[in-house]
Motif scaffolding. Structure first.
Motif, PDB file in Angstrom:
ATOM      1  N   VAL A 200      -1.250   4.079  -6.332  1.00 35.08           N
ATOM      2  CA  VAL A 200      -1.448   5.000  -6.790  1.00 35.08           C
ATOM      3  C   VAL A 200      -0.751   6.043  -5.444  1.00 35.08           C
ATOM      4  O   VAL A 200      -1.347   5.827  -4.587  1.00 35.08           O
ATOM      5  CB  VAL A 200      -2.772   5.226  -6.419  1.00 35.08           C
ATOM      6  N   THR A 201      -0.022   6.403  -5.543  1.00 41.92           N
ATOM      7  CA  THR A 201       0.490   7.621  -4.195  1.00 41.92           C
ATOM      8  C   THR A 201      -0.010   8.691  -5.326  1.00 41.92           C
ATOM      9  O   THR A 201      -0.969   9.614  -5.788  1.00 41.92           O
ATOM     10  CB  THR A 201       2.632   7.983  -4.912  1.00 41.92           C
ATOM     11  N   LYS A 202       0.320  10.076  -4.255  1.00 45.15           N
ATOM     12  CA  LYS A 202       0.202  11.915  -4.496  1.00 45.15           C
ATOM     13  C   LYS A 202       0.348  11.930  -6.183  1.00 45.15           C
ATOM     14  O   LYS A 202      -0.151  13.072  -6.847  1.00 45.15           O
ATOM     15  CB  LYS A 202       1.016  12.573  -3.394  1.00 45.15           C
ATOM     16  N   ASN A 203       1.404  11.331  -6.260  1.00 46.50           N
ATOM     17  CA  ASN A 203       2.056  11.827  -7.950  1.00 46.50           C
ATOM     18  C   ASN A 203       1.867  10.869  -8.706  1.00 46.50           C
ATOM     19  O   ASN A 203       2.275  11.201 -10.087  1.00 46.50           O
ATOM     20  CB  ASN A 203       3.350  12.656  -7.011  1.00 46.50           C
ATOM     21  N   TYR A 204       1.626   9.787  -8.453  1.00 49.09           N
ATOM     22  CA  TYR A 204       2.378   8.458  -9.602  1.00 49.09           C
ATOM     23  C   TYR A 204       0.865   7.238  -9.881  1.00 49.09           C
ATOM     24  O   TYR A 204       0.930   7.130  -8.214  1.00 49.09           O
ATOM     25  CB  TYR A 204       3.590   8.153  -9.001  1.00 49.09           C
ATOM     26  N   ALA A 205       0.756   6.822 -10.400  1.00 49.74           N
ATOM     27  CA  ALA A 205       0.154   5.484 -10.592  1.00 49.74           C
ATOM     28  C   ALA A 205       1.055   4.370 -11.303  1.00 49.74           C
ATOM     29  O   ALA A 205       1.701   4.482 -12.438  1.00 49.74           O
ATOM     30  CB  ALA A 205      -0.324   5.932 -11.975  1.00 49.74           C
ATOM     31  N   VAL A 206       1.650   3.626 -10.202  1.00 49.69           N
ATOM     32  CA  VAL A 206       2.465   2.598 -10.186  1.00 49.69           C
ATOM     33  C   VAL A 206       2.561   1.366 -10.512  1.00 49.69           C
ATOM     34  O   VAL A 206       1.545   0.989 -10.383  1.00 49.69           O
ATOM     35  CB  VAL A 206       3.151   2.018  -9.238  1.00 49.69           C
ATOM     36  N   GLU A 207       2.731   0.791 -11.820  1.00 49.91           N
ATOM     37  CA  GLU A 207       2.443  -1.243 -12.042  1.00 49.91           C
ATOM     38  C   GLU A 207       4.136  -1.597 -11.982  1.00 49.91           C
ATOM     39  O   GLU A 207       4.910  -1.142 -12.162  1.00 49.91           O
ATOM     40  CB  GLU A 207       2.844  -0.607 -13.698  1.00 49.91           C
ATOM     41  N   PHE A 208       3.489  -2.478 -10.745  1.00 50.12           N
ATOM     42  CA  PHE A 208       4.465  -3.804 -10.764  1.00 50.12           C
ATOM     43  C   PHE A 208       4.466  -4.514 -11.725  1.00 50.12           C
ATOM     44  O   PHE A 208       3.276  -5.728 -11.946  1.00 50.12           O
ATOM     45  CB  PHE A 208       4.832  -4.280  -9.264  1.00 50.12           C
TER      46      PHE A 208
ATOM     47  N   TYR B  64      -2.111   3.448 -19.298  1.00 55.50           N
ATOM     48  CA  TYR B  64      -3.016   3.749 -19.455  1.00 55.50           C
ATOM     49  C   TYR B  64      -3.466   3.923 -18.300  1.00 55.50           C
ATOM     50  O   TYR B  64      -4.482   4.731 -18.118  1.00 55.50           O
ATOM     51  CB  TYR B  64      -3.910   2.243 -19.581  1.00 55.50           C
ATOM     52  N   TYR B  65      -3.026   3.503 -16.688  1.00 59.17           N
ATOM     53  CA  TYR B  65      -2.979   4.040 -15.963  1.00 59.17           C
ATOM     54  C   TYR B  65      -3.388   5.799 -15.189  1.00 59.17           C
ATOM     55  O   TYR B  65      -4.085   6.271 -14.371  1.00 59.17           O
ATOM     56  CB  TYR B  65      -2.915   3.425 -14.431  1.00 59.17           C
ATOM     57  N   ALA B  66      -1.386   6.622 -15.811  1.00 57.88           N
ATOM     58  CA  ALA B  66      -1.560   7.455 -15.701  1.00 57.88           C
ATOM     59  C   ALA B  66      -2.596   8.434 -16.176  1.00 57.88           C
ATOM     60  O   ALA B  66      -2.763   9.632 -16.038  1.00 57.88           O
ATOM     61  CB  ALA B  66      -0.309   8.119 -15.825  1.00 57.88           C
ATOM     62  N   LYS B  67      -2.912   7.863 -17.448  1.00 61.57           N
ATOM     63  CA  LYS B  67      -4.234   8.587 -18.415  1.00 61.57           C
ATOM     64  C   LYS B  67      -5.314   8.619 -17.900  1.00 61.57           C
ATOM     65  O   LYS B  67      -6.569   9.913 -17.971  1.00 61.57           O
ATOM     66  CB  LYS B  67      -4.079   8.129 -19.747  1.00 61.57           C
ATOM     67  N   ILE B  68      -5.701   7.105 -16.469  1.00 63.65           N
ATOM     68  CA  ILE B  68      -7.438   7.204 -16.516  1.00 63.65           C
ATOM     69  C   ILE B  68      -7.302   8.056 -15.320  1.00 63.65           C
ATOM     70  O   ILE B  68      -7.912   9.372 -14.653  1.00 63.65           O
ATOM     71  CB  ILE B  68      -7.815   6.303 -16.298  1.00 63.65           C
ATOM     72  N   THR B  69      -6.283   8.512 -14.282  1.00 66.57           N
ATOM     73  CA  THR B  69      -5.536   8.615 -13.414  1.00 66.57           C
ATOM     74  C   THR B  69      -5.687  10.597 -12.871  1.00 66.57           C
ATOM     75  O   THR B  69      -5.632  10.635 -11.762  1.00 66.57           O
ATOM     76  CB  THR B  69      -5.306   8.169 -12.549  1.00 66.57           C
ATOM     77  N   GLY B  70      -4.711  10.796 -14.156  1.00 67.37           N
ATOM     78  CA  GLY B  70      -4.166  11.988 -14.007  1.00 67.37           C
ATOM     79  C   GLY B  70      -2.859  11.608 -13.691  1.00 67.37           C
ATOM     80  O   GLY B  70      -2.562  13.487 -13.212  1.00 67.37           O
ATOM     81  N   LYS B  71      -2.388  10.934 -12.800  1.00 69.15           N
ATOM     82  CA  LYS B  71      -1.189  10.834 -12.337  1.00 69.15           C
ATOM     83  C   LYS B  71       0.438  10.621 -13.037  1.00 69.15           C
ATOM     84  O   LYS B  71      -0.191  10.251 -14.518  1.00 69.15           O
ATOM     85  CB  LYS B  71      -1.327   9.643 -11.158  1.00 69.15           C
ATOM     86  N   LYS B  72       2.045  10.722 -12.816  1.00 73.57           N
ATOM     87  CA  LYS B  72       2.841  10.844 -13.490  1.00 73.57           C
ATOM     88  C   LYS B  72       2.297   8.608 -13.728  1.00 73.57           C
ATOM     89  O   LYS B  72       2.370   7.620 -12.972  1.00 73.57           O
ATOM     90  CB  LYS B  72       3.496  11.194 -13.558  1.00 73.57           C
TER      91      LYS B  72
END
Length: 120
Positions: free
Chosen positions: A42-50, A65-73
């Motif tokens: 998780v960065t300032k702007n993104y929820a990143v899946e590798f 899913y991760y974007a929805k839950i974290t509110g990140k892109k």
């Protein structure tokens, strides 16, 4: 006797790529969500899946899913181990564009290596 190929395994674990990228972009690795799932970075702007390129479809769902839950892109980094892996990147790109997912890739250190061990 079955035929096995060492090339079927990934040359570096997913964690290797997470460490490389996430530390460079000041992200937090293995960010735990309330439901105990973990975002790779998780960065300032993104929820990143590798994920490795072959698992592109799984990465799409997880990133949304991760974007929805974290509110990140939503963001995905696909790990490419050889030139053939670009076909998976191209598949993911179609859905990433339609779903506002940032899609990047990382090439493995052994990208396009011809070294392979076969076992019989």
């Amino acid at each position: 006797m079955p035929f096995y190929s060492a090339c079927e395994a990934y040359s570096y674990p997913e964690k290797y790529y997470q460490n490389e990228w996430c530390s460079k972009w000041n992200g937090k690795q293995e960010f735990r969500l309330p439901d105990k799932t973990r975002v790779d970075c998780v960065t300032k702007n993104y929820a990143v899946e590798f994920d490795f390129a072959r698992k592109w479809a799984e990465a799409i769902g997880q990133s949304l899913y991760y974007a929805k839950i974290t509110g990140k892109k939503a963001a995905i980094i696909l790990i490419l181990e050889n030139e053939k892996d670009f076909k998976y990147y191209n598949r993911a790109k179609i859905l990433a564009d339609d779903n506002n997912i940032q899609l990047w890739y990382m090439k493995s250190p052994g990208y396009n290596s011809t070294y392979c061990i076969n076992f019989k």
